[in-house]
Design an enzyme around this catalytic site. Sequence first.
Site, PDB file in Angstrom:
ATOM      1  N   LYS A 134      38.098  50.865  34.770  1.00 33.23           N
ATOM      2  CA  LYS A 134      38.619  49.998  35.824  1.00 33.23           C
ATOM      3  C   LYS A 134      38.369  48.496  35.626  1.00 33.23           C
ATOM      4  O   LYS A 134      39.320  47.713  35.745  1.00 33.23           O
ATOM      5  CB  LYS A 134      38.120  50.490  37.186  1.00 33.23           C
ATOM      6  CG  LYS A 134      38.935  51.705  37.668  1.00 33.23           C
ATOM      7  CD  LYS A 134      38.342  52.406  38.851  1.00 33.23           C
ATOM      8  CE  LYS A 134      37.360  53.485  38.555  1.00 33.23           C
ATOM      9  NZ  LYS A 134      37.669  54.417  37.477  1.00 33.23           N
ATOM     10  N   TYR A 161      37.297  65.646  32.869  1.00 35.71           N
ATOM     11  CA  TYR A 161      36.712  64.405  33.382  1.00 35.71           C
ATOM     12  C   TYR A 161      35.346  64.131  32.765  1.00 35.71           C
ATOM     13  O   TYR A 161      34.509  65.032  32.643  1.00 35.71           O
ATOM     14  CB  TYR A 161      36.581  64.441  34.915  1.00 35.71           C
ATOM     15  CG  TYR A 161      35.978  63.148  35.436  1.00 35.71           C
ATOM     16  CD1 TYR A 161      36.759  62.016  35.596  1.00 35.71           C
ATOM     17  CD2 TYR A 161      34.607  63.048  35.662  1.00 35.71           C
ATOM     18  CE1 TYR A 161      36.208  60.815  35.994  1.00 35.71           C
ATOM     19  CE2 TYR A 161      34.042  61.849  36.068  1.00 35.71           C
ATOM     20  CZ  TYR A 161      34.851  60.732  36.238  1.00 35.71           C
ATOM     21  OH  TYR A 161      34.303  59.544  36.625  1.00 35.71           O
ATOM     22  N   GLU A 207      46.405  25.841  26.961  1.00 41.51           N
ATOM     23  CA  GLU A 207      45.383  26.303  26.014  1.00 41.51           C
ATOM     24  C   GLU A 207      44.671  27.534  26.558  1.00 41.51           C
ATOM     25  O   GLU A 207      44.354  28.470  25.819  1.00 41.51           O
ATOM     26  CB  GLU A 207      44.387  25.179  25.732  1.00 41.51           C
ATOM     27  CG  GLU A 207      45.022  24.039  24.955  1.00 41.51           C
ATOM     28  CD  GLU A 207      44.147  22.797  24.934  1.00 41.51           C
ATOM     29  OE1 GLU A 207      43.807  22.347  23.841  1.00 41.51           O
ATOM     30  OE2 GLU A 207      43.792  22.285  26.004  1.00 41.51           O
ATOM     31  N   SER A 210      29.824  52.519  41.163  1.00 39.98           N
ATOM     32  CA  SER A 210      31.036  51.759  40.794  1.00 39.98           C
ATOM     33  C   SER A 210      31.608  51.003  41.985  1.00 39.98           C
ATOM     34  O   SER A 210      32.678  50.397  41.876  1.00 39.98           O
ATOM     35  CB  SER A 210      32.088  52.710  40.218  1.00 39.98           C
ATOM     36  OG  SER A 210      32.365  53.766  41.124  1.00 39.98           O
ATOM     37  N   ASN A 225      45.445  16.141  28.769  1.00 39.88           N
ATOM     38  CA  ASN A 225      45.364  17.363  27.956  1.00 39.88           C
ATOM     39  C   ASN A 225      46.096  18.556  28.580  1.00 39.88           C
ATOM     40  O   ASN A 225      46.078  18.727  29.794  1.00 39.88           O
ATOM     41  CB  ASN A 225      43.896  17.743  27.741  1.00 39.88           C
ATOM     42  CG  ASN A 225      43.154  16.725  26.903  1.00 39.88           C
ATOM     43  OD1 ASN A 225      43.747  16.092  26.028  1.00 39.88           O
ATOM     44  ND2 ASN A 225      41.876  16.549  27.176  1.00 39.88           N
ATOM     45  N   GLN A 254      34.918  56.086  34.354  1.00 37.89           N
ATOM     46  CA  GLN A 254      34.698  55.098  35.412  1.00 37.89           C
ATOM     47  C   GLN A 254      34.852  53.671  34.872  1.00 37.89           C
ATOM     48  O   GLN A 254      35.230  52.761  35.593  1.00 37.89           O
ATOM     49  CB  GLN A 254      33.278  55.302  35.964  1.00 37.89           C
ATOM     50  CG  GLN A 254      32.841  54.294  36.989  1.00 37.89           C
ATOM     51  CD  GLN A 254      31.588  54.773  37.715  1.00 37.89           C
ATOM     52  OE1 GLN A 254      31.659  55.730  38.469  1.00 37.89           O
ATOM     53  NE2 GLN A 254      30.461  54.121  37.488  1.00 37.89           N
ATOM     54  N   ASN A 265      37.590  63.581  40.847  1.00 39.19           N
ATOM     55  CA  ASN A 265      38.236  63.457  39.535  1.00 39.19           C
ATOM     56  C   ASN A 265      39.753  63.285  39.654  1.00 39.19           C
ATOM     57  O   ASN A 265      40.344  62.415  39.014  1.00 39.19           O
ATOM     58  CB  ASN A 265      37.924  64.677  38.664  1.00 39.19           C
ATOM     59  CG  ASN A 265      36.437  64.843  38.434  1.00 39.19           C
ATOM     60  OD1 ASN A 265      35.650  63.980  38.837  1.00 39.19           O
ATOM     61  ND2 ASN A 265      36.044  65.940  37.816  1.00 39.19           N
ATOM     62  N   THR A 276      60.747  25.860  10.876  1.00 40.84           N
ATOM     63  CA  THR A 276      60.195  27.095  10.327  1.00 40.84           C
ATOM     64  C   THR A 276      58.976  26.646   9.523  1.00 40.84           C
ATOM     65  O   THR A 276      58.977  25.529   8.981  1.00 40.84           O
ATOM     66  CB  THR A 276      61.174  27.837   9.398  1.00 40.84           C
ATOM     67  OG1 THR A 276      61.471  26.990   8.282  1.00 40.84           O
ATOM     68  CG2 THR A 276      62.479  28.193  10.103  1.00 40.84           C
ATOM     69  N   HIS A 277      57.959  27.473   9.465  1.00 38.38           N
ATOM     70  CA  HIS A 277      56.682  27.109   8.820  1.00 38.38           C
ATOM     71  C   HIS A 277      56.123  25.819   9.411  1.00 38.38           C
ATOM     72  O   HIS A 277      55.411  25.086   8.728  1.00 38.38           O
ATOM     73  CB  HIS A 277      56.834  26.933   7.307  1.00 38.38           C
ATOM     74  CG  HIS A 277      57.558  28.059   6.637  1.00 38.38           C
ATOM     75  ND1 HIS A 277      56.927  29.136   6.067  1.00 38.38           N
ATOM     76  CD2 HIS A 277      58.901  28.296   6.491  1.00 38.38           C
ATOM     77  CE1 HIS A 277      57.828  29.963   5.566  1.00 38.38           C
ATOM     78  NE2 HIS A 277      59.030  29.490   5.827  1.00 38.38           N
ATOM     79  N   SER A 297      39.911  13.742  30.017  1.00 35.88           N
ATOM     80  CA  SER A 297      38.698  13.838  29.213  1.00 35.88           C
ATOM     81  C   SER A 297      37.584  13.049  29.885  1.00 35.88           C
ATOM     82  O   SER A 297      37.828  11.989  30.469  1.00 35.88           O
ATOM     83  CB  SER A 297      38.967  13.269  27.821  1.00 35.88           C
ATOM     84  OG  SER A 297      37.756  12.909  27.191  1.00 35.88           O
ATOM     85  N   LYS A 327      43.147  10.218  27.590  1.00 31.55           N
ATOM     86  CA  LYS A 327      43.633  11.575  27.354  1.00 31.55           C
ATOM     87  C   LYS A 327      44.351  12.218  28.542  1.00 31.55           C
ATOM     88  O   LYS A 327      44.013  12.013  29.689  1.00 31.55           O
ATOM     89  CB  LYS A 327      42.464  12.474  26.942  1.00 31.55           C
ATOM     90  CG  LYS A 327      41.853  12.111  25.619  1.00 31.55           C
ATOM     91  CD  LYS A 327      42.730  12.467  24.446  1.00 31.55           C
ATOM     92  CE  LYS A 327      42.839  13.924  24.315  1.00 31.55           C
ATOM     93  NZ  LYS A 327      42.199  14.616  23.281  1.00 31.55           N
TER      94      LYS A 327
HETATM   95  N1  ARG Z   1      33.585  56.585  40.145  1.00 24.45           N
HETATM   96  C1  ARG Z   1      34.208  57.624  39.395  1.00 24.45           C
HETATM   97  C2  ARG Z   1      35.275  57.001  38.474  1.00 24.45           C
HETATM   98  O1  ARG Z   1      35.625  55.900  38.673  1.00 24.45           O
HETATM   99  C3  ARG Z   1      34.846  58.593  40.325  1.00 24.45           C
HETATM  100  C4  ARG Z   1      34.882  59.986  39.889  1.00 24.45           C
HETATM  101  C5  ARG Z   1      33.527  60.563  39.813  1.00 24.45           C
HETATM  102  N2  ARG Z   1      33.532  61.953  39.623  1.00 24.45           N
HETATM  103  C6  ARG Z   1      32.426  62.650  39.361  1.00 24.45           C
HETATM  104  N3  ARG Z   1      32.525  63.919  39.287  1.00 24.45           N
HETATM  105  N4  ARG Z   1      31.295  62.041  39.166  1.00 24.45           N
HETATM  106  O2  ARG Z   1      35.737  57.640  37.548  1.00 24.45           O
END
Ligand code: ARG
Length: 458
Positions: free
Chosen positions: A326, A318, A291, A24, A286, A323, A111, A156-157, A278, A284
């Site tokens: 994120k 956990y 948008e 990660s 825009n 993971q 964790n 409205t509408h 454009s 144009k």
């Molecule tokens: N990269 C993991 C996460 O983002 C970190 C925790 C990993 N823990 C483990 N016991 N493998 O959640």
Amino acid sequence: MAKKLWGTRFGKKTNALTDKFTSSISFDQRLAKYDILGSIAHVKMLGKQKIIPLKDSQQIVKGLNALLKDVISGKFKFDPGAEDIHSNIQELLVKKIGEPAHKLHTARSRNDQVALDIKMYLKSEIADLVEYISQLQKSILKLARVNSKVVIPGYTHLQVAQPVLLSHHLLSYIEGLERDKERILDAKARIDSMPLGACAFSGTGLPIDREFVRKELDFKTVTANSIDSVSDRDFILEVLAQLTILSVHLSRIAEDLILWSTKEFNFIDIDFSFCTGSSIMPHKKNPDILELIRGSVGKIHGDLSSVMILMKGLPSSYNRDLQMDKPPLFDAVDTMKDILEILVALFQNIVIEKEAIAGKVQDESLFSVDIVEYLIKKGVSYRKAHDIVGKIVRDCLDKGKKISSLSDTELKRYSDKLDPDVRDILNAWASVSRKLSIGSTNPAFVAKQIDRWGKKLN
Ligand code: ARG
């Protein structure tokens, strides 16, 4: 791949595909600052509690501070071969200070560490987001204030309805944004609970002081249940849900402005510096920024769905699935900050087309409700008044006439309650000024609201 925190237990090396698939570091590297700050608080506590020798703790703090400096200055070299940011920092610390570094991870697991990092990240991002929303509110308020006398046809509408002050319409955006701010700050209150010390999921037999770590890291409380501390990401879902609602608000604002900038509406002009052209149609200009803001709802809602579905059906404690919370979280926060930043600037580059708008509020059908209310005040029932005005409007449309051009006798033919003074209310300013209810578009009320927001936002 770098040395694993758990490598010794394995009789052989992991497959390169395993490393690549499970890593990660490509995205969690942005948690580096919080990871180090969390580690500093943790290791100070380990020293204070004599779980590790005080001088080791001090040396680790020194090493971590040096790494923090590198992270902040951008000199930190992330190891693309690291399993995650936690391993990457641990390994660099070993390189920097040697043996004592191996004591940092005492009474801790990745964790609880990762839960802490995300919470610290979010607390900081929420402060930024709230500031950006306030900036946007101020930018909108300024436009409302300098155009406080402009009356636009309201819809409205998407059909012409009644006159309203432009500033009243703009203040409606500020109200919604305020609720968005409140919602995000409300989420922050629940994020503000410190998970470190939960370790893998069951706590530890070592005499840690969680309260000390809480204070060091400026959290309000410590989490009360170690399993909950590492299992749940409801705090991420909450923020994503609130960002989704905010994005829906922003898409409505964008849609209004897109419509208003068309030749057909012509309520506003957006400066060239905030438009695009454009490649084929030279004429144009825009509103692409707006948008894209409107389109971003899909992206942010997608981020919410992604984490929601990720969480569904996970067993307690956990799981590595977590993971994957994120990338969508970072995406939603980054996207929202970009949107807010450009929208603040865009609002400063809008010119109100006052003359064109003044032309549009000549349409007397805008005042039909005002005539109905005029009749009600003279004792006519609502139903009857509606019928009378309906007939006037229909006849005028059929004959291409204006209501104000009807003679006194013609008016009386519709109702003996229609006196010549009814013509006085057939203008936009009179219409908004006749409003009496709290929260209405009455200019005196709106002026008070502009004042109130001015004070509140400063
Ligand atoms: N990269 C993991 C996460 O983002 C970190 C925790 C990993 N823990 C483990 N016991 N493998 O959640």
